[in-house]
Write a protein that holds these residues in place. Structure first.
Motif, PDB file in Angstrom:
ATOM      1  N   ILE A  92       0.836  -1.201   0.000  1.00 11.37           N
ATOM      2  CA  ILE A  92       0.000   0.000   0.000  1.00 11.37           C
ATOM      3  C   ILE A  92       0.874   1.255   0.000  1.00 11.37           C
ATOM      4  O   ILE A  92       0.624   2.208  -0.754  1.00 11.37           O
ATOM      5  CB  ILE A  92      -0.957  -0.014   1.214  1.00 11.37           C
ATOM      6  N   ALA A  93       1.940   1.244   0.813  1.00 14.01           N
ATOM      7  CA  ALA A  93       2.866   2.386   0.819  1.00 14.01           C
ATOM      8  C   ALA A  93       3.482   2.572  -0.565  1.00 14.01           C
ATOM      9  O   ALA A  93       3.637   3.699  -1.052  1.00 14.01           O
ATOM     10  CB  ALA A  93       3.958   2.161   1.864  1.00 14.01           C
ATOM     11  N   ASP A  94       3.797   1.462  -1.214  1.00 15.25           N
ATOM     12  CA  ASP A  94       4.377   1.509  -2.546  1.00 15.25           C
ATOM     13  C   ASP A  94       3.407   2.180  -3.530  1.00 15.25           C
ATOM     14  O   ASP A  94       3.785   3.089  -4.281  1.00 15.25           O
ATOM     15  CB  ASP A  94       4.691   0.077  -2.989  1.00 15.25           C
ATOM     16  N   LEU A  95       2.156   1.747  -3.485  1.00 20.41           N
ATOM     17  CA  LEU A  95       1.155   2.314  -4.400  1.00 20.41           C
ATOM     18  C   LEU A  95       0.922   3.793  -4.099  1.00 20.41           C
ATOM     19  O   LEU A  95       0.720   4.592  -5.028  1.00 20.41           O
ATOM     20  CB  LEU A  95      -0.157   1.535  -4.297  1.00 20.41           C
ATOM     21  N   MET A  96       0.978   4.172  -2.828  1.00 23.07           N
ATOM     22  CA  MET A  96       0.799   5.582  -2.497  1.00 23.07           C
ATOM     23  C   MET A  96       1.967   6.409  -3.031  1.00 23.07           C
ATOM     24  O   MET A  96       1.782   7.509  -3.544  1.00 23.07           O
ATOM     25  CB  MET A  96       0.659   5.764  -0.988  1.00 23.07           C
ATOM     26  N   GLY A  97       3.184   5.870  -2.905  1.00 23.51           N
ATOM     27  CA  GLY A  97       4.342   6.560  -3.481  1.00 23.51           C
ATOM     28  C   GLY A  97       4.200   6.725  -4.981  1.00 23.51           C
ATOM     29  O   GLY A  97       4.482   7.790  -5.540  1.00 23.51           O
ATOM     30  N   VAL A  98       3.739   5.670  -5.641  1.00 25.62           N
ATOM     31  CA  VAL A  98       3.526   5.733  -7.088  1.00 25.62           C
ATOM     32  C   VAL A  98       2.516   6.826  -7.425  1.00 25.62           C
ATOM     33  O   VAL A  98       2.702   7.599  -8.381  1.00 25.62           O
ATOM     34  CB  VAL A  98       3.058   4.353  -7.621  1.00 25.62           C
ATOM     35  N   ALA A  99       1.437   6.912  -6.628  1.00 27.85           N
ATOM     36  CA  ALA A  99       0.412   7.925  -6.883  1.00 27.85           C
ATOM     37  C   ALA A  99       0.991   9.334  -6.754  1.00 27.85           C
ATOM     38  O   ALA A  99       0.751  10.203  -7.603  1.00 27.85           O
ATOM     39  CB  ALA A  99      -0.768   7.732  -5.924  1.00 27.85           C
ATOM     40  N   VAL A 100       1.766   9.563  -5.697  1.00 25.92           N
ATOM     41  CA  VAL A 100       2.356  10.888  -5.482  1.00 25.92           C
ATOM     42  C   VAL A 100       3.259  11.278  -6.655  1.00 25.92           C
ATOM     43  O   VAL A 100       3.190  12.393  -7.188  1.00 25.92           O
ATOM     44  CB  VAL A 100       3.181  10.908  -4.174  1.00 25.92           C
ATOM     45  N   PHE A 101       4.093  10.338  -7.096  1.00 24.04           N
ATOM     46  CA  PHE A 101       4.997  10.624  -8.194  1.00 24.04           C
ATOM     47  C   PHE A 101       4.222  10.847  -9.499  1.00 24.04           C
ATOM     48  O   PHE A 101       4.604  11.687 -10.319  1.00 24.04           O
ATOM     49  CB  PHE A 101       6.003   9.480  -8.357  1.00 24.04           C
ATOM     50  N   ALA A 102       3.140  10.101  -9.676  1.00 26.01           N
ATOM     51  CA  ALA A 102       2.323  10.287 -10.877  1.00 26.01           C
ATOM     52  C   ALA A 102       1.704  11.679 -10.891  1.00 26.01           C
ATOM     53  O   ALA A 102       1.604  12.327 -11.940  1.00 26.01           O
ATOM     54  CB  ALA A 102       1.239   9.210 -10.947  1.00 26.01           C
TER      55      ALA A 102
END
Lengths: 202, 202, 202
Positions: free
Chosen positions: B7-17
């Motif tokens: 989940i942390a990984d996906l949140m990081g991906v969202a922020v970078f996107a």
């Protein structure tokens, strides 16, 4: 790979190599600049796809690709020495055929490697447009891929059509996908379609 | 990967996107430009790390990443249509959390692959900052990574803390590493710390 | 790898790291910019070659490369703090030795991996020039590789000599290949040779 596929692949490589050489011409580059830009345009997308799939890079065991790239670059250079005129229209048509075919090729290779349809669409589109993107970045040009009328979007559309029809019939999927990309791309060029997502701002 | 990590990984991906979409907005790009810049920012660093480790590229078997990127880009586009205002402050905080987490994630993956601590630090930092670097190069921007206050240096510091504490206790190593990156990054933003190595010149 | 090869390799890495640091200096970058440009210049070409060959990336199990890069960057920074003057001439000579050696190294590694001579020439040249190309693209400079006098062309010539003489005697092949690159490169610098393929235009 079947022979007809292989020939289509080499023709796509030649078209992209010509596009790379033309940019090197416009940027006043010399010998090696031509070689790099022609090669990067022609094989950059497929190379990136193969690296990500961890598949053997397609040109590693086949020097034919470099012979085709060299011949296409040389032919373009000779053409430019005798004619100042570049038949941009015909080049756009050839380029559209190139991206339509490379999209199908890349999507199929990804599906065969066992990835999910959505990832296959990403890799198929990457195969078609990443070479041109790398070329523009290297030549410090505004990446056409990121700006031009529906350019990459037509590849995404083609790739989607391909994965949807793939289980039904591969030949039909291929023809329908290429037609999708081609019709959208020609329409976009002809009628200046675009996919504006941001409101005007300054 | 554990669920909380995922989940942390996906949140990081969202922020970078989101960061990628904002740059596409500033550069007046359209549909596909957004998709490319959002994706490159979000998954470029991890993809490069996996290629170098010869590990399966992390998004190859998981289309969730693209769904998250698409949703984040779409949300940002909708936000920008209704508000001209971008909460830059909050974005910087989210971005700092993103690089802090990605550094730990990348360093751990590299250590698990059996590389030495120093190489793990390189790959961890690469995971955090390479996506943004590629994005800026593609958009022909001055890479923030190469200019901005301590940006990547905070990742190196976090990665060093992580490899030092890793054999002791992994959870403590993770928390301490993320705190190191966050404190340094916020301090750098707040007090304009920088790592000047060259004397003034012109 | 034999010891003498290994030492030559590390010296080449140091020279390229110095070149990267000098560009970071000219572009007014700070700490991390130096680290990135020095590293990309020094190991970018070999990394790309290894990824394409699907060989283990050469620095993955050997942190020595980063120690050498760090020391070379630090030494350059200290030098620049005390002297404004950069011995460009000696740097050009060191750089020519670097590309001559890296061409041979890359071509040999590719031949050993079993690829055809033509593909080995491509990968050998890539080993020598791709790091500098990536550096210039990242620093938003006009890639020297694409513009400068015979730069990469001298690597292609060296690689061709190497693959032709390789079956005869590897040591002779190596010396002859490096001499080919060096003589052409020094001649090109001294007499401003170039490989103009396009007629003047504007």
């Amino acid at each position: 790979m079947e022979l007809s596929f292989y020939i289509a692949d080499l023709m796509g490589v030649a078209v992209f190599a010509i596009a790379g050489t033309l940019l090197a011409f416009r940027k006043q580059m010399d010998g090696f600049g031509v070689v790099v830009l022609a090669s990067v345009t022609a094989i950059g997308g497929g190379t990136t796809r193969d690296l990500i799939l961890d598949a053997p890079v397609f040109w590693l065991d086949d020097p034919t690709y470099f012979i085709v790239i060299g011949a296409a670059a040389l032919g373009t250079i000779i053409w430019l020495r005798f004619k100042a005129y570049i038949p941009l229209n015909r080049l756009l048509i050839a380029d559209a055929l190139g991206i339509a075919f490379f999209t199908v090729l890349g999507t199929e290779k990804a599906l065969q490697a066992g990835v999910s349809p959505m990832v296959a669409i990403v890799l198929g589109t990457m195969t078609a447009v990443f070479g041109g993107l790398l070329r523009d970045v290297m030549a410090r040009d505004i990446p056409m891929v990121l700006k031009s009328e529906l350019y990459a979007t037509t590849c995404i559309a083609g790739a989607i059509v391909f994965v949807v029809l793939y289980d039904l019939n591969q030949s039909i999927a291929m023809v329908a996908a290429m037609l999708t990309t081609l019709v959208l791309r020609f329409g976009a060029i002809r009628y200046h379609w675009s996919l504006t997502v941001f409101k005007e701002h300054r």
